[in-house]
Write a protein that holds these residues in place. Structure first.
Motif, PDB file in Angstrom:
ATOM      1  N   PHE A 359       0.769  -1.122  -0.003  1.00 19.59           N
ATOM      2  CA  PHE A 359       0.122  -0.015   0.029  1.00 19.59           C
ATOM      3  C   PHE A 359       0.933   1.254  -0.002  1.00 19.59           C
ATOM      4  O   PHE A 359       0.515   2.244  -0.846  1.00 19.59           O
ATOM      5  N   MET A 360       1.873   1.189   0.804  1.00 16.17           N
ATOM      6  CA  MET A 360       2.803   2.404   1.170  1.00 16.17           C
ATOM      7  C   MET A 360       3.432   2.820  -0.313  1.00 16.17           C
ATOM      8  O   MET A 360       3.721   3.880  -0.704  1.00 16.17           O
ATOM      9  N   PHE A 361       3.977   1.757  -0.724  1.00 14.17           N
ATOM     10  CA  PHE A 361       4.492   1.663  -2.076  1.00 14.17           C
ATOM     11  C   PHE A 361       3.694   2.441  -3.215  1.00 14.17           C
ATOM     12  O   PHE A 361       4.238   3.349  -3.953  1.00 14.17           O
ATOM     13  N   VAL A 362       2.578   1.806  -3.589  1.00 18.96           N
ATOM     14  CA  VAL A 362       1.452   2.226  -4.313  1.00 18.96           C
ATOM     15  C   VAL A 362       1.001   3.741  -4.032  1.00 18.96           C
ATOM     16  O   VAL A 362       1.280   4.693  -5.015  1.00 18.96           O
ATOM     17  N   PHE A 363       0.890   4.239  -2.929  1.00 24.07           N
ATOM     18  CA  PHE A 363       0.612   5.438  -2.550  1.00 24.07           C
ATOM     19  C   PHE A 363       1.400   6.333  -2.854  1.00 24.07           C
ATOM     20  O   PHE A 363       1.480   7.639  -3.316  1.00 24.07           O
ATOM     21  N   ASN A 364       2.996   6.159  -2.609  1.00 22.16           N
ATOM     22  CA  ASN A 364       4.353   6.904  -2.580  1.00 22.16           C
ATOM     23  C   ASN A 364       4.421   7.164  -4.179  1.00 22.16           C
ATOM     24  O   ASN A 364       4.493   8.211  -4.743  1.00 22.16           O
ATOM     25  N   ASN A 365       4.047   6.030  -5.142  1.00 19.56           N
ATOM     26  CA  ASN A 365       4.130   6.164  -6.552  1.00 19.56           C
ATOM     27  C   ASN A 365       2.773   7.093  -7.168  1.00 19.56           C
ATOM     28  O   ASN A 365       3.188   7.743  -8.143  1.00 19.56           O
ATOM     29  N   MET A 366       1.836   7.134  -6.381  1.00 22.66           N
ATOM     30  CA  MET A 366       0.671   7.984  -6.908  1.00 22.66           C
ATOM     31  C   MET A 366       0.927   9.356  -6.500  1.00 22.66           C
ATOM     32  O   MET A 366       0.761  10.320  -7.263  1.00 22.66           O
ATOM     33  N   ILE A 367       1.880   9.775  -5.646  1.00 26.22           N
ATOM     34  CA  ILE A 367       2.100  11.201  -5.188  1.00 26.22           C
ATOM     35  C   ILE A 367       3.130  11.493  -6.555  1.00 26.22           C
ATOM     36  O   ILE A 367       2.974  12.653  -6.845  1.00 26.22           O
ATOM     37  N   GLY A 368       3.948  10.665  -6.927  1.00 25.75           N
ATOM     38  CA  GLY A 368       4.750  10.678  -7.798  1.00 25.75           C
ATOM     39  C   GLY A 368       4.038  11.229  -9.214  1.00 25.75           C
ATOM     40  O   GLY A 368       4.678  11.878 -10.102  1.00 25.75           O
ATOM     41  N   LEU A 369       2.784  10.980  -9.326  1.00 29.36           N
ATOM     42  CA  LEU A 369       1.940  11.288 -10.639  1.00 29.36           C
ATOM     43  C   LEU A 369       1.743  12.707 -10.696  1.00 29.36           C
ATOM     44  O   LEU A 369       1.402  13.093 -11.624  1.00 29.36           O
ATOM     45  N   LEU A 370       1.891  13.335  -9.403  1.00 24.54           N
ATOM     46  CA  LEU A 370       1.770  14.917  -9.427  1.00 24.54           C
ATOM     47  C   LEU A 370       3.158  15.716  -9.308  1.00 24.54           C
ATOM     48  O   LEU A 370       2.949  17.012  -9.428  1.00 24.54           O
ATOM     49  N   THR A 371       4.294  14.858  -9.466  1.00 22.27           N
ATOM     50  CA  THR A 371       5.487  15.771  -9.330  1.00 22.27           C
ATOM     51  C   THR A 371       5.854  15.978 -10.841  1.00 22.27           C
ATOM     52  O   THR A 371       6.342  15.054 -11.649  1.00 22.27           O
ATOM     53  N   PRO A 372       6.405  17.165 -11.286  1.00 26.92           N
ATOM     54  CA  PRO A 372       7.151  17.302 -12.432  1.00 26.92           C
ATOM     55  C   PRO A 372       8.567  16.602 -12.550  1.00 26.92           C
ATOM     56  O   PRO A 372       8.923  16.505 -11.364  1.00 26.92           O
ATOM     57  N   PRO A 373       8.893  16.320 -13.535  1.00 20.79           N
ATOM     58  CA  PRO A 373       8.596  16.752 -14.980  1.00 20.79           C
ATOM     59  C   PRO A 373       7.668  15.691 -15.629  1.00 20.79           C
ATOM     60  O   PRO A 373       7.115  16.002 -16.536  1.00 20.79           O
ATOM     61  N   VAL A 374       7.833  14.420 -15.136  1.00 23.17           N
ATOM     62  CA  VAL A 374       6.673  13.347 -15.697  1.00 23.17           C
ATOM     63  C   VAL A 374       5.344  13.570 -15.426  1.00 23.17           C
ATOM     64  O   VAL A 374       4.543  13.986 -16.114  1.00 23.17           O
ATOM     65  N   GLY A 375       5.045  13.424 -13.855  1.00 26.23           N
ATOM     66  CA  GLY A 375       3.703  13.838 -13.584  1.00 26.23           C
ATOM     67  C   GLY A 375       2.638  13.682 -14.346  1.00 26.23           C
ATOM     68  O   GLY A 375       1.704  14.453 -14.990  1.00 26.23           O
ATOM     69  N   THR A 376       2.238  12.294 -14.774  1.00 26.80           N
ATOM     70  CA  THR A 376       1.257  11.901 -15.743  1.00 26.80           C
ATOM     71  C   THR A 376      -0.012  12.535 -15.483  1.00 26.80           C
ATOM     72  O   THR A 376      -0.868  13.260 -16.355  1.00 26.80           O
ATOM     73  N   VAL A 377      -0.560  12.361 -14.338  1.00 25.41           N
ATOM     74  CA  VAL A 377      -1.899  13.013 -13.897  1.00 25.41           C
ATOM     75  C   VAL A 377      -1.912  14.523 -14.051  1.00 25.41           C
ATOM     76  O   VAL A 377      -2.860  15.136 -14.124  1.00 25.41           O
ATOM     77  N   LEU A 378      -0.741  15.156 -13.511  1.00 22.35           N
ATOM     78  CA  LEU A 378      -0.579  16.587 -13.672  1.00 22.35           C
ATOM     79  C   LEU A 378      -0.786  16.951 -15.125  1.00 22.35           C
ATOM     80  O   LEU A 378      -1.497  18.036 -15.783  1.00 22.35           O
ATOM     81  N   ASN A 379      -0.190  16.387 -16.129  1.00 25.92           N
ATOM     82  CA  ASN A 379      -0.297  16.457 -17.635  1.00 25.92           C
ATOM     83  C   ASN A 379      -1.712  16.290 -18.074  1.00 25.92           C
ATOM     84  O   ASN A 379      -2.189  17.121 -18.721  1.00 25.92           O
ATOM     85  N   VAL A 380      -2.205  15.302 -17.573  1.00 30.51           N
ATOM     86  CA  VAL A 380      -3.673  15.231 -17.982  1.00 30.51           C
ATOM     87  C   VAL A 380      -4.706  16.228 -17.506  1.00 30.51           C
ATOM     88  O   VAL A 380      -5.582  16.494 -18.077  1.00 30.51           O
ATOM     89  N   ALA A 381      -4.698  16.733 -16.150  1.00 33.11           N
ATOM     90  CA  ALA A 381      -5.338  17.649 -15.675  1.00 33.11           C
ATOM     91  C   ALA A 381      -5.057  18.928 -16.279  1.00 33.11           C
ATOM     92  O   ALA A 381      -5.935  19.672 -16.579  1.00 33.11           O
TER      93      ALA A 381
END
Length: 427
Positions: A359-381
């Motif tokens: 759980f912690m590993f997945v949650f941590n990776n999900m926070i990574g979806l909001l961090t630039p430069p990759v930030g997949t969810v950030l790009n979609v939003a």
């Protein structure tokens, strides 16, 4: 030296702009050559084995279910219910976004799908009501990561398959933390919009609220069926995924009647494209996973982490920092596929509950979806909200910090994850 060869080759290929799946294969070839094991048969065999995994079929069905829900009208009815419930309070559409993300997350299991679906519908409504476009997009992106930590999470399926951890237990481990995340996000939104002047939605009458609830009731039934089925051992996660896809198809065609042969074809094509990307990533990662085991990289990393191996808290802090750092440069799926076989032997040796770690590993990776430069969810939003990355990044930081605060809280108090999971699974 072996670890250095793997990391340098992987990062160098990624820096060239080559897609991550091909980067994994090329770094695998570099490692094979370094170990004097290069053989195309080894490469091909592991590539096929990576995709030839029955539990991974759940990903295809959950992706299809998410597409069917968007096209079949389930998504917009969830939003209509959330607006009827809390749309009339000050800053209410922000709470609608969080509540809708929570409800929808139990159906899609994907942060990208949640963000795209909710953003496309909600952001125009929020802008019309006087909400700042960038702030709205940042909130929806931040709420989008609820989906992968709720039951039916696609990343948890990937972790469970890769790490040989119970997927139903992983699903249940996210129930309480996802509710906490909603509370944290709502408190942050309340603080951010305390001085804003928004156009308030009219309060819905009880009759209108009941009508909205009736419209969304079919959306509420699905997660209930899945959770009860998994909890009772009636079906496996893969079977649950197929049930979700069939249910979404049935509701879209028979109940809401918004699906027809024309848009069903489009849905199937969109789901197939997304699934093929994920499956090819899983296949390519199997090559790296096999080589990581052969090269004994977990033991090498274990030696690096040896000073904190006897202290579970310090070990989790160290791993969290590593994953947060990696998450700024790599998407969640490849991170899970690459690091899980490296981390799991260390976690098991340290005596940390593998479900809690998952759980912690997945949650941590999900926070990574909001961090630039990759930030997949950030790009979609940013895309669906029609704002620049610079604008959305300036507004997403408060939510990122509050999510990191929750990560720290769960690191120091693991029972918040473990105890509810054991109660829900009866283990």
């Amino acid at each position: 030296m072996t670890m250095l060869v793997f990391l340098v080759s992987l990062l160098a290929v990624m820096a060239m702009g080559i897609p991550i799946a091909f980067a994994l294969l090329m770094s695998g070839v570099a490692l094979l050559m370094h170990l004097n094991l290069f053989d195309t048969q080894i490469l091909a065999s592991n590539l096929v084995d990576g995709a030839d995994n029955f539990p991974l079929m759940a990903i295809a069905f959950f992706i299809l279910a998410g597409e069917l829900m968007n096209a079949g009208g389930i998504s917009k009815r969830i939003i209509a219910f959330a607006i009827a419930l809390v749309g009339h309070v000050r800053g209410g559409l922000g709470y609608v976004a969080i509540l809708a993300s929570l409800i929808f997350s139990g159906l899609s299991g994907s942060a990208v799908a949640d963000t795209a679906a909710l953003g496309a519908i909600l952001i125009p409504i929020m802008v019309e009501a006087g909400y700042d476009r960038a702030k709205s997009a940042a909130l929806i992106a931040s709420a989008g990561i609820i989906a992968p930590i709720m039951p039916l999470s696609v990343p948890m399926i990937i972790f469970g398959v890769t790490g040989n951890v119970s997927i139903p237990k992983l699903f249940m481990s996210g129930v309480v933390p996802s509710l906490l995340l909603c509370i944290f996000l709502a408190a942050t939104w309340a603080w951010i919009c305390r001085k804003e002047q928004f156009k308030v939605q009219p309060r819905k009458s009880l009759a209108e609220l009941m009508q909205a609830a009736r419209g969304a009731v079919w959306a509420f039934i699905l997660p209930l069926i899945i959770i009860v089925g998994l909890r009772g051992g009636i079906f496996t996660p893969t079977e649950a995924a197929s049930i979700a896809a069939f249910y979404a198809l049935f509701v879209g065609v028979v109940i809401y009647r918004e699906l027809n042969w024309g848009n069903i074809t489009e849905v199937l094509v969109a789901a197939a494209k997304t699934t093929s990307v994920v499956m090819f990533l899983a296949a390519a990662a199997m090559v790296s996973s096999w080589l990581i085991a052969v090269a004994n990289i977990p033991a090498q990393l274990g030696e690096l982490l040896a000073p904190v191996l006897d202290n579970k808290l310090l070990l989790m802090i160290a791993i969290n920092l590593i994953v947060l750092l990696v998450g700024t440069a790599m998407d969640a799926t490849p991170t899970i596929l690459i690091l899980t076989p490296v981390m799991m032997p260390i976690i098991l040796k340290a005596g940390i509950d593998p479900v809690y770690f998952g759980f912690m590993f997945v949650f941590n990776n999900m926070i990574g979806l909001l961090t630039p430069p990759v930030g997949t969810v950030l790009n979609v939003a940013a895309g669906v909200g029609k704002v620049t990355m610079d604008q959305i990044m300036r507004n997403v930081w408060p939510y990122m910090w509050i999510e990191i605060l929750l990560l720290i809280l769960l690191t120091f108090f693991p029972d918040i994850v473990i105890v509810p999971m054991r109660i829900l699974t009866g283990s």
